[in-house]
Write a protein that holds these residues in place. Structure first.
Motif, PDB file in Angstrom:
ATOM      1  N   TYR A 188       0.835  -1.206   0.000  1.00 54.96           N
ATOM      2  CA  TYR A 188       0.000   0.000   0.000  1.00 54.96           C
ATOM      3  C   TYR A 188       0.870   1.256   0.000  1.00 54.96           C
ATOM      4  O   TYR A 188       1.925   1.316   0.635  1.00 54.96           O
ATOM      5  N   ASP A 189       0.382   2.274  -0.711  1.00 58.35           N
ATOM      6  CA  ASP A 189       1.135   3.531  -0.824  1.00 58.35           C
ATOM      7  C   ASP A 189       0.155   4.691  -0.962  1.00 58.35           C
ATOM      8  O   ASP A 189       0.179   5.433  -1.931  1.00 58.35           O
ATOM      9  N   PHE A 190      -0.702   4.856   0.037  1.00 58.45           N
ATOM     10  CA  PHE A 190      -1.752   5.857  -0.032  1.00 58.45           C
ATOM     11  C   PHE A 190      -1.224   7.280  -0.039  1.00 58.45           C
ATOM     12  O   PHE A 190      -1.752   8.152  -0.726  1.00 58.45           O
ATOM     13  N   ALA A 191      -0.189   7.556   0.756  1.00 56.31           N
ATOM     14  CA  ALA A 191       0.228   8.938   0.987  1.00 56.31           C
ATOM     15  C   ALA A 191       1.224   9.453  -0.046  1.00 56.31           C
ATOM     16  O   ALA A 191       1.840  10.505   0.170  1.00 56.31           O
ATOM     17  N   LYS A 192       1.376   8.784  -1.159  1.00 53.34           N
ATOM     18  CA  LYS A 192       2.299   9.266  -2.184  1.00 53.34           C
ATOM     19  C   LYS A 192       1.828  10.624  -2.705  1.00 53.34           C
ATOM     20  O   LYS A 192       0.626  10.942  -2.692  1.00 53.34           O
ATOM     21  N   LYS A 193       2.761  11.398  -3.166  1.00 57.29           N
ATOM     22  CA  LYS A 193       2.462  12.799  -3.496  1.00 57.29           C
ATOM     23  C   LYS A 193       1.420  12.937  -4.598  1.00 57.29           C
ATOM     24  O   LYS A 193       0.625  13.870  -4.606  1.00 57.29           O
ATOM     25  N   GLU A 194       1.398  12.006  -5.556  1.00 52.93           N
ATOM     26  CA  GLU A 194       0.418  12.087  -6.637  1.00 52.93           C
ATOM     27  C   GLU A 194      -1.009  11.967  -6.099  1.00 52.93           C
ATOM     28  O   GLU A 194      -1.927  12.632  -6.589  1.00 52.93           O
ATOM     29  N   ASN A 195      -1.192  11.114  -5.097  1.00 53.58           N
ATOM     30  CA  ASN A 195      -2.520  10.966  -4.500  1.00 53.58           C
ATOM     31  C   ASN A 195      -2.918  12.225  -3.734  1.00 53.58           C
ATOM     32  O   ASN A 195      -4.075  12.663  -3.794  1.00 53.58           O
ATOM     33  N   VAL A 196      -1.960  12.788  -3.004  1.00 52.79           N
ATOM     34  CA  VAL A 196      -2.226  14.028  -2.269  1.00 52.79           C
ATOM     35  C   VAL A 196      -2.606  15.138  -3.243  1.00 52.79           C
ATOM     36  O   VAL A 196      -3.555  15.898  -3.019  1.00 52.79           O
ATOM     37  N   GLU A 197      -1.874  15.222  -4.347  1.00 51.32           N
ATOM     38  CA  GLU A 197      -2.157  16.259  -5.343  1.00 51.32           C
ATOM     39  C   GLU A 197      -3.538  16.071  -5.959  1.00 51.32           C
ATOM     40  O   GLU A 197      -4.252  17.056  -6.199  1.00 51.32           O
ATOM     41  N   ALA A 198      -3.934  14.831  -6.213  1.00 55.03           N
ATOM     42  CA  ALA A 198      -5.249  14.582  -6.813  1.00 55.03           C
ATOM     43  C   ALA A 198      -6.371  15.029  -5.886  1.00 55.03           C
ATOM     44  O   ALA A 198      -7.306  15.743  -6.303  1.00 55.03           O
ATOM     45  N   LEU A 199      -6.309  14.634  -4.615  1.00 60.36           N
ATOM     46  CA  LEU A 199      -7.362  15.016  -3.673  1.00 60.36           C
ATOM     47  C   LEU A 199      -7.346  16.515  -3.385  1.00 60.36           C
ATOM     48  O   LEU A 199      -8.410  17.132  -3.205  1.00 60.36           O
ATOM     49  N   THR A 200      -6.158  17.092  -3.348  1.00 62.94           N
ATOM     50  CA  THR A 200      -6.061  18.541  -3.118  1.00 62.94           C
ATOM     51  C   THR A 200      -6.690  19.310  -4.272  1.00 62.94           C
ATOM     52  O   THR A 200      -7.404  20.308  -4.062  1.00 62.94           O
ATOM     53  N   TRP A 201      -6.459  18.854  -5.489  1.00 65.60           N
ATOM     54  CA  TRP A 201      -7.065  19.512  -6.655  1.00 65.60           C
ATOM     55  C   TRP A 201      -8.583  19.410  -6.591  1.00 65.60           C
ATOM     56  O   TRP A 201      -9.297  20.396  -6.837  1.00 65.60           O
ATOM     57  N   LEU A 202      -9.094  18.241  -6.251  1.00 65.55           N
ATOM     58  CA  LEU A 202     -10.539  18.086  -6.125  1.00 65.55           C
ATOM     59  C   LEU A 202     -11.109  19.029  -5.072  1.00 65.55           C
ATOM     60  O   LEU A 202     -12.138  19.679  -5.293  1.00 65.55           O
ATOM     61  N   LYS A 203     -10.426  19.108  -3.953  1.00 64.21           N
ATOM     62  CA  LYS A 203     -10.900  19.952  -2.839  1.00 64.21           C
ATOM     63  C   LYS A 203     -10.938  21.422  -3.233  1.00 64.21           C
ATOM     64  O   LYS A 203     -11.941  22.113  -3.012  1.00 64.21           O
ATOM     65  N   THR A 204      -9.868  21.901  -3.858  1.00 64.12           N
ATOM     66  CA  THR A 204      -9.757  23.342  -4.122  1.00 64.12           C
ATOM     67  C   THR A 204     -10.411  23.766  -5.427  1.00 64.12           C
ATOM     68  O   THR A 204     -10.974  24.865  -5.515  1.00 64.12           O
ATOM     69  N   GLU A 205     -10.380  22.888  -6.437  1.00 60.76           N
ATOM     70  CA  GLU A 205     -10.819  23.296  -7.772  1.00 60.76           C
ATOM     71  C   GLU A 205     -12.247  22.876  -8.122  1.00 60.76           C
ATOM     72  O   GLU A 205     -12.881  23.493  -8.986  1.00 60.76           O
ATOM     73  N   LEU A 206     -12.749  21.818  -7.492  1.00 62.36           N
ATOM     74  CA  LEU A 206     -14.107  21.372  -7.797  1.00 62.36           C
ATOM     75  C   LEU A 206     -15.068  21.528  -6.620  1.00 62.36           C
ATOM     76  O   LEU A 206     -16.154  22.075  -6.771  1.00 62.36           O
ATOM     77  N   VAL A 207     -14.653  21.041  -5.457  1.00 60.35           N
ATOM     78  CA  VAL A 207     -15.584  21.029  -4.326  1.00 60.35           C
ATOM     79  C   VAL A 207     -15.775  22.417  -3.742  1.00 60.35           C
ATOM     80  O   VAL A 207     -16.911  22.884  -3.552  1.00 60.35           O
ATOM     81  N   ALA A 208     -14.679  23.126  -3.460  1.00 65.58           N
ATOM     82  CA  ALA A 208     -14.776  24.447  -2.829  1.00 65.58           C
ATOM     83  C   ALA A 208     -15.605  25.440  -3.648  1.00 65.58           C
ATOM     84  O   ALA A 208     -16.427  26.176  -3.082  1.00 65.58           O
ATOM     85  N   PRO A 209     -15.464  25.472  -4.979  1.00 63.25           N
ATOM     86  CA  PRO A 209     -16.299  26.400  -5.778  1.00 63.25           C
ATOM     87  C   PRO A 209     -17.730  25.908  -6.035  1.00 63.25           C
ATOM     88  O   PRO A 209     -18.476  26.555  -6.778  1.00 63.25           O
ATOM     89  N   GLY A 210     -18.099  24.777  -5.451  1.00 63.43           N
ATOM     90  CA  GLY A 210     -19.453  24.271  -5.644  1.00 63.43           C
ATOM     91  C   GLY A 210     -19.704  23.635  -6.984  1.00 63.43           C
ATOM     92  O   GLY A 210     -20.843  23.645  -7.477  1.00 63.43           O
TER      93      GLY A 210
END
Length: 392
Positions: A188-210
């Protein structure tokens, strides 16, 4: 002699006609093999894993069973290997990506069944209303399309499905599109940077703006599909089962490759139920005969047709692809060799999967922290692996 087969029933839900397919296939097999009878036991799909586990634990394993999991039974040496059941020609006919997902230490035990790969569905009418010319090929284009859809009054521009039903599929799709994933050769390798970047993009670019609906952490697959069929979702990741439903609902849909972050097609998520043959009753030859019939071209196509699933053999996929009525499935079929899977070959995965379903949605919400969530999942995975090692 009689083989016992435990399979899933789906009630009135999608896949309900599968029971008819089982009966048809069993009748045809028994006609060709009069000395072998198949005793079919149907278990509701939501209970199949637990029912099978209880049956095996009590020493009453069926000869053949359908399940979401196989690794525990394989590691306990309770299953026949695939090369004990099929001849080399049929083994070679399985689509490699799906066959390899059923392997443990390079030996295949899990037999893929009712396979699928998702694509990006979009509502052409809503896209036209928003002035969008076609499906996105990058995350930037996806965000721009979602913003245009929101401006045009679409309730859910992108249907982000991080609710508890199948959050692990949606999350993995985004991670694969960022060159990440849940696990690698070392585990398992959940905390790899690519995964962090993917979830961060979703949070800031899709979810936060509604742009991903009111509450993507609770938006699950079944209500997401229903909302798409009502014309409330502009685009979302979905499986081929939505094709026929959208046609019946007269939704003008299109489907496209799921985009990578910068440009191009991401590797699709591979999904499959698994069939397995238990050694306990010593019916290797008879199990092999039935499975070889089941995965023959004619049976494979019969099972897939109308189910919104895909054949897992090359011959079956090619035969389905040639049917004019199945033209909408061709792109789904064509991407199957590139499919990447959850770590289903690890006996710890069911516990880890449950943790993903419970936590991953919160990571993209206002108070969520992608890195912390992924680190907690990594810790859970380590603990699950340790427990699995102690059991073995």
């Amino acid at each position: 002699m009689t083989l016992t087969l435990m399979a899933a029933s789906y009630g009135k839900s999608v896949g309900s006609s599968l029971v008819d397919r089982w009966h048809e296939t069993i009748a045809a097999f028994e006609k060709q093999h009069p000395k072998i009878k198949i005793d079919l036991e149907l278990v509701p799909i939501g209970q199949i894993d637990k029912t099978l586990a209880r049956r095996v634990a009590s020493g009453r394993a069926p000869d053949l069973a359908q399940s979401y999991v196989f690794a525990d039974y394989a590691e306990a040496q309770q299953l026949y290997k695939v090369d004990d059941l099929f001849d080399l020609t049929l083994q070679a006919d399985f689509i490699a990506s799906f066959a390899q997902a059923g392997e443990i230490s390079y030996i295949q035990y899990g037999i893929p069944f009712l396979a699928s790969t998702p694509r990006l569905f979009y509502n052409k009418s809503l896209f036209a209303r928003a002035g969008i010319s076609g499906p996105p090929s990058s995350w930037a284009e996806l965000r721009a399309a979602a913003l245009a859809l929101k401006t045009a009054g679409v309730k859910t521009p992108y249907g982000l499905q991080l609710g508890p039903e199948a959050a692990e599929d949606e999350a993995l799709a985004w991670m694969l599109a960022a060159d990440g994933g849940y696990a690698g050769p070392a585990g398992y390798d959940f905390a790899k940077k690519e995964n962090v970047e993917a979830l961060t993009w979703l949070k800031t670019e899709l979810v936060a703006p509604g742009l991903a609906g009111a509450d993507p952490a609770q938006f699950s697959r079944t209500p997401a599909y229903a909302a798409f069929l009502k014309g409330e979702v502009g685009m979302m990741l979905a499986h081929p089962v939505l094709v026929k439903a959208a046609e019946q609902a007269r939704i003008p849909y299109g489907d496209a490759d799921f985009p990578t972050r910068h440009d191009g097609a991401a590797a699709p998520v591979g999904l499959s139920d698994w069939l397995m043959a238990f050694r306990r009753n010593g019916h290797r030859k008879e199990c092999g005969a039935f499975l070889s019939y089941l995965f023959g071209e004619r049976s494979a196509v019969r099972f897939a047709a109308g189910q919104g699933t895909l054949p897992v053999t090359v011959s079956g996929a090619e035969a389905l692809r040639e049917q004019p009525a199945q033209r909408p499935l061709r792109k789904f079929i064509d991407q199957m060799p590139k499919a990447q899977f959850h770590p289903v070959n690890r006996s710890s995965w069911p516990k880890v999967r449950d943790a993903v379903r419970d936590r991953i949605g919160d990571a993209v919400m206002a108070r969520g922290n992608p890195l912390s969530t992924l680190e907690s999942l990594q810790l859970t995975a380590h603990m699950a692996e340790d427990r699995a090692a102690r059991r073995s």
